[in-house]
Design a protein around this motif. Structure first.
Motif, PDB file in Angstrom:
ATOM      1  N   MET A   1     -38.684 -16.374  -5.821  1.00 22.84           N
ATOM      2  CA  MET A   1     -38.580 -17.261  -4.662  1.00 22.84           C
ATOM      3  C   MET A   1     -37.552 -18.351  -4.900  1.00 22.84           C
ATOM      4  N   SER A   2     -37.217 -19.014  -3.847  1.00 30.70           N
ATOM      5  CA  SER A   2     -36.104 -19.955  -3.905  1.00 30.70           C
ATOM      6  C   SER A   2     -36.301 -21.086  -2.926  1.00 30.70           C
ATOM      7  N   PRO A   3     -35.211 -21.760  -2.584  1.00 34.58           N
ATOM      8  CA  PRO A   3     -35.391 -22.893  -1.675  1.00 34.58           C
ATOM      9  C   PRO A   3     -36.030 -22.470  -0.355  1.00 34.58           C
ATOM     10  N   ARG A   4     -36.752 -23.365   0.233  1.00 32.23           N
ATOM     11  CA  ARG A   4     -37.390 -23.052   1.517  1.00 32.23           C
ATOM     12  C   ARG A   4     -37.787 -24.352   2.195  1.00 32.23           C
ATOM     13  N   ARG A   5     -38.115 -24.227   3.479  1.00 31.07           N
ATOM     14  CA  ARG A   5     -38.576 -25.364   4.242  1.00 31.07           C
ATOM     15  C   ARG A   5     -40.096 -25.372   4.222  1.00 31.07           C
ATOM     16  N   VAL A   6     -40.698 -26.540   4.084  1.00 31.12           N
ATOM     17  CA  VAL A   6     -42.155 -26.661   4.159  1.00 31.12           C
ATOM     18  C   VAL A   6     -42.573 -26.177   5.547  1.00 31.12           C
ATOM     19  N   ASP A  11     -47.325 -29.043   7.088  1.00 30.42           N
ATOM     20  CA  ASP A  11     -46.577 -30.232   6.661  1.00 30.42           C
ATOM     21  C   ASP A  11     -47.343 -31.507   6.995  1.00 30.42           C
ATOM     22  N   ILE A  32     -33.837 -25.628  12.175  1.00 29.95           N
ATOM     23  CA  ILE A  32     -34.505 -26.474  13.167  1.00 29.95           C
ATOM     24  C   ILE A  32     -33.670 -27.726  13.403  1.00 29.95           C
ATOM     25  N   GLN A  35     -31.982 -30.709  10.904  1.00 26.66           N
ATOM     26  CA  GLN A  35     -31.572 -30.311   9.562  1.00 26.66           C
ATOM     27  C   GLN A  35     -30.074 -30.475   9.379  1.00 26.66           C
ATOM     28  N   GLY A  39     -29.175 -27.903   4.592  1.00 31.49           N
ATOM     29  CA  GLY A  39     -30.611 -27.663   4.683  1.00 31.49           C
ATOM     30  C   GLY A  39     -30.904 -26.330   5.360  1.00 31.49           C
ATOM     31  N   LEU A  42     -29.955 -23.569   2.805  1.00 31.32           N
ATOM     32  CA  LEU A  42     -30.921 -23.482   1.704  1.00 31.32           C
ATOM     33  C   LEU A  42     -32.225 -22.848   2.183  1.00 31.32           C
ATOM     34  N   ALA A  43     -32.707 -23.305   3.342  1.00 31.03           N
ATOM     35  CA  ALA A  43     -33.981 -22.793   3.846  1.00 31.03           C
ATOM     36  C   ALA A  43     -33.878 -21.325   4.214  1.00 31.03           C
TER      37      ALA A  43
END
Lengths: 110, 493
Positions: A1-6, A11, A32, A35, A39, A42-43
């Protein structure tokens, strides 16, 4: 796994997501509203999008507009710091490379 | 009522406090920040579009900050210029005392058609803050290696976590809030590594313990982070750090090693840890290009170079004040006290006002705290032992350690200026913001020649001289600038 958005549902800040879509080298990428372009990338599990002089991959390093590692082209504008520019729905993002680019792109403007 | 026009650059804890105090003293204030929301890095706000119901869960002291920003930004005498970068400070006549002319660009970050405006303030408060200093190590240029500040900004500012198996390493108390942010956002923090030994940290902090008590707000905040790490069973180790990042096109593992007090790695103590991200910080670099452009004198301290200020937060340039991390790394409470002092005095407020007494005390306590911080979390001189000939030193130009060594040890290129042209270290897009202090340190060490006479016909090399402080496009430069003189200045941008 890697970067992600909460995930919005879990949240703690209780946010309302408004989706947007940009394209990166022609591919659609969803994010969204609010961002940064970095961002969004990355997400979407993209850790690198620029290439340095040697061709080495680069993405976000400093995250606050100091290191210029994350530069992208937005529409016709080269050398935009992806970590600071907010993504707008419909942004056409093109990745950049410094390989074989002499002089360094953008430096004549600085 | 003074009716002076005070321009404040930076809307973090220091700048916001400066704006508030200047308004109280009766001045007209223009508050400028590159971001679209106030708060700076410490109170980095979520985007307005997130419409967050509970933003306070991510912040320390949110309520006080929220009240202050509303109070400041809604005052009729305050112009709030968000999305605005100061790209140059100009001294049309260096002989004439007073603050410089302020050149700004307003619009989307690095956009092509931004509005260009100029301001001629009666006084200027510089509160532009600092960014992470990161020492190079093999593999630090791999994607997935982030500054601690980047991880913090992404988690706090847009709810993006940099990875799921993360090591946080470097030195200083900032490691704790960064690890806490990652945990809060659901990352697994494998370990937090403070490079300094337990002895160095303990000696630095516990000398004169009464000074620490004065910063109770700060130590309480740190204790909360520490408790969170314990709750999540995150090991915090001292005297160990990341000396290498490895991976194919991205970071896949890091090598950590035990360090002696001078930061030399203990042979045989290496461990390999599988990660998908690593967050690193070795302290902070103040953003000095604007103070240097304004002509402000700097001072050198054990923690690095900072803007020199007197007891009134005044710099060496009349009418120019400075507050926050660019005068010394002391954290948000000290920045707020400094900002309030600077703003009040820049506005022409009475220097004997009784309200200034607690501010001066807070500022002095902050300075004592900064000195302890620098003693407890120094950069050990033997860090360069991690470097290999092929280790990238300047990220922009990919200048490696071997090329720096070659240039520094040959007499014809040993001067900083020639070495720079030969290796290109520091000449890339970031303009040496990241590698500057490292290259200067290595060059001094390698060539053994710290002081350099200016070359004939050229000004003495100043590391923080960046006449164009932020990128500006040729089209924008060619466009006429709007003078934002008295009365005609736009209220909000």
């Amino acid at each position: 796994m890697s970067p992600r958005r909460v995930r919005a549902g879990s949240d703690a800040v209780g946010r309302q997501d408004r989706p947007l879509r940009i394209t990166v080298d022609g591919e659609p990428v969803d994010g969204i509203a609010g961002q940064t372009i970095a961002g969004v990338l990355l997400a979407d599990d993209r850790l690198a999008w620029r290439r340095g002089r040697s061709g080495a991959p680069r993405g976000v390093f400093c995250g606050i507009g100091v290191c210029f590692d994350c530069l992208v082209t937005v529409g016709e504008e080269r050398d935009v710091r992806a970590c600071r520019r907010r993504a707008l729905d419909g942004d056409v993002v093109t990745t950049q490379s410094r390989q074989d680019a002499e002089p360094a792109p953008g430096t004549e403007e600085r | 009522m003074t009716h002076r026009h005070v321009v404040v650059v930076g809307a973090g804890p220091a700048g916001l406090a400066a704006a508030e105090a200047a308004l109280s003293a009766g001045a007209r204030v223009t508050l400028i920040d590159a971001s679209d929301r106030p708060g700076g890095q410490y109170h980095r706000m979520l985007p307005e579009a997130y419409d967050a119901a509970r933003p306070e869960v991510l912040h320390h002291g949110w309520r006080a900050f929220d009240r202050r920003r509303r109070r400041v930004l809604t005052r009729p005498r305050c112009a709030w210029w968000s999305d605005t970068s100061v790209w140059a400070l100009e001294r049309p006549d260096p002989e004439r005392p007073g603050p410089p002319r302020v050149h700004v660009l307003h619009g989307p970050v690095d956009g092509g058609g931004r509005r260009r405006l100029t301001l001629d303030p009666d006084a200027l408060v510089l509160a532009v803050g600092a960014h992470d200093r990161v020492l190079p190590f093999p593999g630090w240029e791999l994607p997935g290696v982030f500054t601690a500040g980047a991880a913090q900004a992404l988690a706090k500012g847009e709810r993006v976590v940099v990875g799921d198996r993360v090591v946080v390493a470097g030195t200083g108390p900032f490691l704790l809030p960064v690890a806490a942010s990652l945990l809060e956002a659901g990352s697994r923090v494998l370990e937090v590594l403070e490079a300094n030994t337990r002895g160095t940290v303990a000696r630095g902090w516990s000398r004169r313990p009464w000074q620490l008590a004065a910063q109770a707000g700060k130590s309480g905040e740190l204790a909360e982070y520490a408790a969170l790490l314990i709750r999540h069973r995150v090991p915090c180790r001292t005297g160990r750090t990341v000396i290498e990042a490895r991976g194919d096109g991205r970071v896949e593992e890091v090598v950590t090693a035990r360090l002696r007090a001078d930061w030399s790695a203990v042979p045989g103590s290496e461990r390999t840890v599988a990660v998908d991200a690593v967050c690193v910080t070795h302290g902070f670099s103040p953003q000095l290009e604007l103070p240097v452009a304004a002509g402000c004198a700097l001072r050198t301290s054990p923690g690095g170079e900072f803007v020199e200020v007197d007891a009134d937060q005044a710099t060496s340039v009349p009418g120019v004040y400075s507050a926050g991390e660019i005068t010394g790394i002391a954290g948000a409470p000290a920045a707020r006290a400094e900002g309030a002092l600077a703003g009040w005095l820049a506005a022409g407020g009475d220097p004997r006002a009784s309200a200034l007494r607690p501010l001066r005390r807070g500022r002095d306590q902050g300075r004592a705290f900064a000195a302890r911080l620098a003693r407890a979390h120094p950069i050990g001189a033997a860090w360069s032992g991690w470097l290999r000939p092929e280790t990238v030193i300047c990220r922009c130009e990919e200048a490696d350690y071997a090329s720096l060594c070659r240039a520094a040890t040959r007499p014809e290129s040993a001067s900083a200026r020639v070495a720079k042209l030969e290796t290109r270290a520091g000449l890339g897009p970031c303009q040496a913001r990241i590698c500057g202090p490292t290259v200067a340190e290595l060059n001094t060490r390698l060539s053994g020649a710290p002081v350099e006479p200016p070359a004939e016909g050229l000004p003495a090399p100043v590391p923080h001289r960046r006449p164009i402080a932020q990128p500006i496009r040729l089209g924008e430069l060619a466009a006429p600038s709007e003078p934002a003189a008295d009365g005609s200045a736009p209220r909000h941008l």
